[in-house]
Design a protein around this motif. Structure first.
Motif, PDB file in Angstrom:
ATOM      1  N   LEU A  84      -0.288   0.410  -3.092  1.00  0.00           N
ATOM      2  CA  LEU A  84       0.616  -0.421  -3.848  1.00  0.00           C
ATOM      3  C   LEU A  84       1.826   0.620  -4.299  1.00  0.00           C
ATOM      4  CD1 LEU A  84       1.429  -2.862  -5.588  1.00  0.00           C
ATOM      5  CD2 LEU A  84       0.154  -2.040  -7.325  1.00  0.00           C
ATOM      6  N   ILE A  85       1.608   1.855  -4.513  1.00  0.00           N
ATOM      7  CA  ILE A  85       2.582   2.840  -4.912  1.00  0.00           C
ATOM      8  C   ILE A  85       3.434   3.286  -3.603  1.00  0.00           C
ATOM      9  CG2 ILE A  85       2.896   5.285  -5.513  1.00  0.00           C
ATOM     10  CD1 ILE A  85       0.403   4.982  -7.375  1.00  0.00           C
ATOM     11  N   THR A  86       2.619   3.477  -2.561  1.00  0.00           N
ATOM     12  CA  THR A  86       3.372   3.700  -1.190  1.00  0.00           C
ATOM     13  C   THR A  86       4.416   2.704  -0.933  1.00  0.00           C
ATOM     14  OG1 THR A  86       1.493   4.772  -0.467  1.00  0.00           O
ATOM     15  CG2 THR A  86       2.867   4.473   1.029  1.00  0.00           C
ATOM     16  N   ALA A 108      -5.792  -3.442   1.024  1.00  0.00           N
ATOM     17  CA  ALA A 108      -5.650  -3.229  -0.636  1.00  0.00           C
ATOM     18  C   ALA A 108      -6.166  -4.243  -1.248  1.00  0.00           C
ATOM     19  CB  ALA A 108      -4.123  -3.354  -0.885  1.00  0.00           C
ATOM     20  N   SER A 109      -6.055  -5.592  -0.745  1.00  0.00           N
ATOM     21  CA  SER A 109      -6.807  -6.714  -1.538  1.00  0.00           C
ATOM     22  C   SER A 109      -8.347  -6.497  -1.595  1.00  0.00           C
ATOM     23  CB  SER A 109      -6.311  -8.067  -0.760  1.00  0.00           C
ATOM     24  OG  SER A 109      -6.865  -9.182  -1.522  1.00  0.00           O
ATOM     25  N   LEU A 110      -8.912  -6.205  -0.399  1.00  0.00           N
ATOM     26  CA  LEU A 110     -10.117  -5.866  -0.493  1.00  0.00           C
ATOM     27  C   LEU A 110     -10.870  -4.888  -1.249  1.00  0.00           C
ATOM     28  CD1 LEU A 110     -11.057  -6.662   3.413  1.00  0.00           C
ATOM     29  CD2 LEU A 110     -11.240  -8.184   1.520  1.00  0.00           C
ATOM     30  N   ARG A 111      -9.763  -3.823  -1.324  1.00  0.00           N
ATOM     31  CA  ARG A 111     -10.179  -2.751  -2.302  1.00  0.00           C
ATOM     32  C   ARG A 111      -9.470  -2.869  -3.692  1.00  0.00           C
ATOM     33  NH1 ARG A 111     -13.220  -2.689   1.271  1.00  0.00           N
ATOM     34  NH2 ARG A 111     -13.851  -0.853   2.518  1.00  0.00           N
ATOM     35  N   ARG A 112      -9.419  -4.041  -4.292  1.00  0.00           N
ATOM     36  CA  ARG A 112      -8.360  -4.374  -5.483  1.00  0.00           C
ATOM     37  C   ARG A 112      -9.143  -3.514  -6.607  1.00  0.00           C
ATOM     38  NH1 ARG A 112     -10.827  -8.811  -3.842  1.00  0.00           N
ATOM     39  NH2 ARG A 112     -12.266  -9.839  -5.239  1.00  0.00           N
ATOM     40  N   GLY A 113      -8.193  -2.891  -7.404  1.00  0.00           N
ATOM     41  CA  GLY A 113      -8.462  -2.075  -8.329  1.00  0.00           C
ATOM     42  C   GLY A 113      -9.187  -0.715  -8.301  1.00  0.00           C
ATOM     43  N   ARG A 114      -9.314  -0.442  -6.986  1.00  0.00           N
ATOM     44  CA  ARG A 114      -9.661   0.771  -6.591  1.00  0.00           C
ATOM     45  C   ARG A 114      -8.589   1.886  -6.132  1.00  0.00           C
ATOM     46  NH1 ARG A 114     -14.704  -0.854  -2.619  1.00  0.00           N
ATOM     47  NH2 ARG A 114     -15.837  -2.439  -4.008  1.00  0.00           N
ATOM     48  N   SER A 146      -0.700  -9.902  -2.954  1.00  0.00           N
ATOM     49  CA  SER A 146      -0.700 -10.727  -4.028  1.00  0.00           C
ATOM     50  C   SER A 146      -1.171 -11.857  -3.721  1.00  0.00           C
ATOM     51  CB  SER A 146       0.769 -10.806  -4.294  1.00  0.00           C
ATOM     52  OG  SER A 146       0.925 -11.679  -5.553  1.00  0.00           O
ATOM     53  N   SER A 147      -0.948 -12.326  -2.587  1.00  0.00           N
ATOM     54  CA  SER A 147      -1.293 -13.682  -2.041  1.00  0.00           C
ATOM     55  C   SER A 147      -2.836 -13.967  -1.949  1.00  0.00           C
ATOM     56  CB  SER A 147      -0.726 -14.385  -0.680  1.00  0.00           C
ATOM     57  OG  SER A 147      -1.004 -15.617  -0.401  1.00  0.00           O
ATOM     58  N   MET A 148      -3.376 -12.912  -1.341  1.00  0.00           N
ATOM     59  CA  MET A 148      -4.925 -12.818  -1.258  1.00  0.00           C
ATOM     60  C   MET A 148      -5.584 -12.598  -2.486  1.00  0.00           C
ATOM     61  SD  MET A 148      -5.631 -10.664   2.384  1.00  0.00           S
ATOM     62  CE  MET A 148      -7.482 -11.016   1.935  1.00  0.00           C
ATOM     63  N   ASN A 149      -5.021 -11.819  -3.485  1.00  0.00           N
ATOM     64  CA  ASN A 149      -5.665 -11.769  -4.913  1.00  0.00           C
ATOM     65  C   ASN A 149      -5.635 -12.941  -5.424  1.00  0.00           C
ATOM     66  OD1 ASN A 149      -6.222  -8.901  -4.341  1.00  0.00           O
ATOM     67  ND2 ASN A 149      -4.468  -8.191  -5.431  1.00  0.00           N
ATOM     68  N   GLU A 150      -4.548 -13.712  -5.399  1.00  0.00           N
ATOM     69  CA  GLU A 150      -4.579 -15.078  -6.042  1.00  0.00           C
ATOM     70  C   GLU A 150      -5.698 -15.809  -5.436  1.00  0.00           C
ATOM     71  OE1 GLU A 150      -1.642 -19.008  -6.232  1.00  0.00           O
ATOM     72  OE2 GLU A 150      -0.900 -16.846  -5.423  1.00  0.00           O
ATOM     73  N   VAL A 207       7.510  -3.503   6.192  1.00  0.00           N
ATOM     74  CA  VAL A 207       6.051  -3.282   6.218  1.00  0.00           C
ATOM     75  C   VAL A 207       5.584  -3.284   4.902  1.00  0.00           C
ATOM     76  CG1 VAL A 207       4.255  -2.023   6.646  1.00  0.00           C
ATOM     77  CG2 VAL A 207       5.852  -2.328   8.318  1.00  0.00           C
ATOM     78  N   ALA A 208       6.196  -2.583   3.913  1.00  0.00           N
ATOM     79  CA  ALA A 208       5.810  -2.723   2.608  1.00  0.00           C
ATOM     80  C   ALA A 208       5.954  -3.960   1.777  1.00  0.00           C
ATOM     81  CB  ALA A 208       6.982  -1.526   1.806  1.00  0.00           C
ATOM     82  N   LEU A 209       6.975  -4.642   2.240  1.00  0.00           N
ATOM     83  CA  LEU A 209       7.180  -6.089   1.571  1.00  0.00           C
ATOM     84  C   LEU A 209       6.280  -7.120   1.880  1.00  0.00           C
ATOM     85  CD1 LEU A 209      11.083  -6.396   1.794  1.00  0.00           C
ATOM     86  CD2 LEU A 209       9.689  -5.980  -0.079  1.00  0.00           C
ATOM     87  N   VAL A 210       5.815  -6.985   3.264  1.00  0.00           N
ATOM     88  CA  VAL A 210       4.672  -7.836   3.794  1.00  0.00           C
ATOM     89  C   VAL A 210       3.461  -7.368   3.249  1.00  0.00           C
ATOM     90  CG1 VAL A 210       3.543  -8.617   5.801  1.00  0.00           C
ATOM     91  CG2 VAL A 210       5.975  -8.445   5.890  1.00  0.00           C
ATOM     92  N   ALA A 211       3.176  -5.958   3.188  1.00  0.00           N
ATOM     93  CA  ALA A 211       2.123  -5.762   2.583  1.00  0.00           C
ATOM     94  C   ALA A 211       1.745  -6.040   0.923  1.00  0.00           C
ATOM     95  CB  ALA A 211       1.674  -4.221   2.548  1.00  0.00           C
ATOM     96  N   ARG A 212       2.772  -6.005   0.259  1.00  0.00           N
ATOM     97  CA  ARG A 212       2.789  -6.470  -1.036  1.00  0.00           C
ATOM     98  C   ARG A 212       2.503  -8.048  -1.202  1.00  0.00           C
ATOM     99  NH1 ARG A 212       4.474  -2.900  -5.017  1.00  0.00           N
ATOM    100  NH2 ARG A 212       4.902  -4.785  -6.468  1.00  0.00           N
ATOM    101  N   VAL A 213       3.228  -8.687  -0.462  1.00  0.00           N
ATOM    102  CA  VAL A 213       2.842 -10.243  -0.282  1.00  0.00           C
ATOM    103  C   VAL A 213       1.581 -10.497   0.111  1.00  0.00           C
ATOM    104  CG1 VAL A 213       3.815 -12.337   0.527  1.00  0.00           C
ATOM    105  CG2 VAL A 213       5.626 -10.799  -0.315  1.00  0.00           C
TER     106      VAL A 213
END
Length: 340
Positions: free
Chosen positions: A158-160, A145-151, A224-228, A215-221
């Motif tokens: 993010l929704i899932t 998700a971070s590598l495809r951010r904004g797509r 977010s951490s990589m985007n930062e 899994v959802a929580l780890v994915a979101r963290v």
């Protein structure tokens, strides 16, 4: 020259290097270990003395369902040490715990240690499978998700993940049973199975039910951490130098983002022991989670105390290990110079 050397030493110390690094690391580790021991001591006090909050006479409770004579009450009081002061009872109990003796189960008429050892393998295997699921799928989804951010892929993940994080584990368990057990017949829906492959097949759906929300929580963290990190100056400099995208991601983004990911993952994995109770009840697994629910219902104090203490020890120990690993990844944590 002396001033220059002094500035160099201070610069090294601020980056986690230099002659003071060993002492700071030792203090960091010692502080975490002291915190671990203090937490475990406080937890043991809470676990033991919570028994005195339950209303009623413990001796009459042990003889429930009967009309006890004064002699029977006196014998039970003596046998279980209820005639001693609370402090003496605690010292006797904690001394037994340190020797591996948690007392005797009231419902099984057996040593609590034996009862736990019969149930513990199932729970450990379930938690291990769920932890692997959380780590692999959570990191993979967050990184993608971070590598495809904004797509579209980023928004879909993010929704899932938001939806999965909001669904209770027992609801996920019911859906998994309805689809993969009832409709497709791929996996069994009840029981722990035998050792080996049969046990693995029986634990697939429980592990999914237990781990998907995490899994959802780890994915979101992770996302977010990589985007930062992607907007940090050092990443922009590495990109401008012509480094490949994979090198930038591995060496400059993921490496600096892994600390909060590790911290959150450690907390979640440690919490699996607590969350496993609902899943074990739903799938009829003979683990310590379902044993805890049964023991609370039947007021089997020795078993409840033992399970709660084991869960607390596991939770605190895992978090302490994560704290000790973090400085190896980012020395600034031990040096106290980490910036956000």
């Amino acid at each position: 020259m002396g001033a220059a050397q002094t500035r160099a030493v201070r610069l090294q110390e601020s980056e986690g290097r230099g002659p003071g690094r060993g002492a700071r690391t030792a203090r960091f580790i010692a502080g975490r270990i002291v915190g671990l021991m203090a937490t475990l001591f406080a937890a043991s006090l809470v676990v033991f003395f919570s028994r005195f909050v339950v209303p009623g006479d413990p001796a009459r409770f042990l003889l429930r369902g009967r009309s006890p004579s004064p002699e029977a009450i006196a014998e039970v009081t003596r046998q279980y040490g209820l005639d001693k002061s609370p402090v003496e009872q605690y010292l006797s109990w904690i001394g037994g715990v340190l020797r591996g003796d948690f007392g005797r189960s009231l419902q099984y008429r057996d040593d609590v240690s034996n009862v736990l050892l019969q149930r513990l393998p199932v729970t450990l295997e379930l938690v291990a499978m769920a932890a692997i699921l959380i780590t692999v799928l959570g990191l993979a989804a967050g990184i993608f998700a971070s590598l495809r951010r904004g797509r579209f892929a980023d928004r879909a993940i993010l929704i899932t993940s938001t939806a999965l994080g909001a669904v209770p584990s027992f609801v996920i368990a019911i859906l998994l049973i309805a689809v993969f057990s009832v409709q497709l017949g791929w996996f069994p829906s009840f029981g722990s199975g035998d050792e080996g492959l049969d046990r693995f097949v029986h634990l697939v759906l429980p592990a999914l039910a237990l781990g998907l929300a995490f899994v959802a929580l780890v994915a979101r963290v992770t996302r977010s951490s990589m985007n930062e990190q992607f907007v940090r100056e050092h990443v922009e400099v590495a990109t401008s130098r012509g480094l490949t995208k994979s090198s930038v991601v591995l060496r400059h983004v993921l490496r600096n983002a892994i600390s909060p990911i590790l911290l959150v993952s450690g907390v979640l994995v440690a919490g699996l022991l607590v969350s496993s109770a609902i899943v074990e009840q739903t799938f009829g697994l003979a683990g310590i989670g379902s044993l805890l629910v049964q023991s609370v219902d039947r007021l089997d104090f020795p078993v409840v105390q033992a399970i709660v203490l084991v869960v607390v020890v596991a939770f605190v120990t895992v978090n302490t290990v994560v704290d000790l690993i973090q400085p190896l990844i980012d020395p600034r944590i031990a040096a106290g110079t980490e910036t956000r």
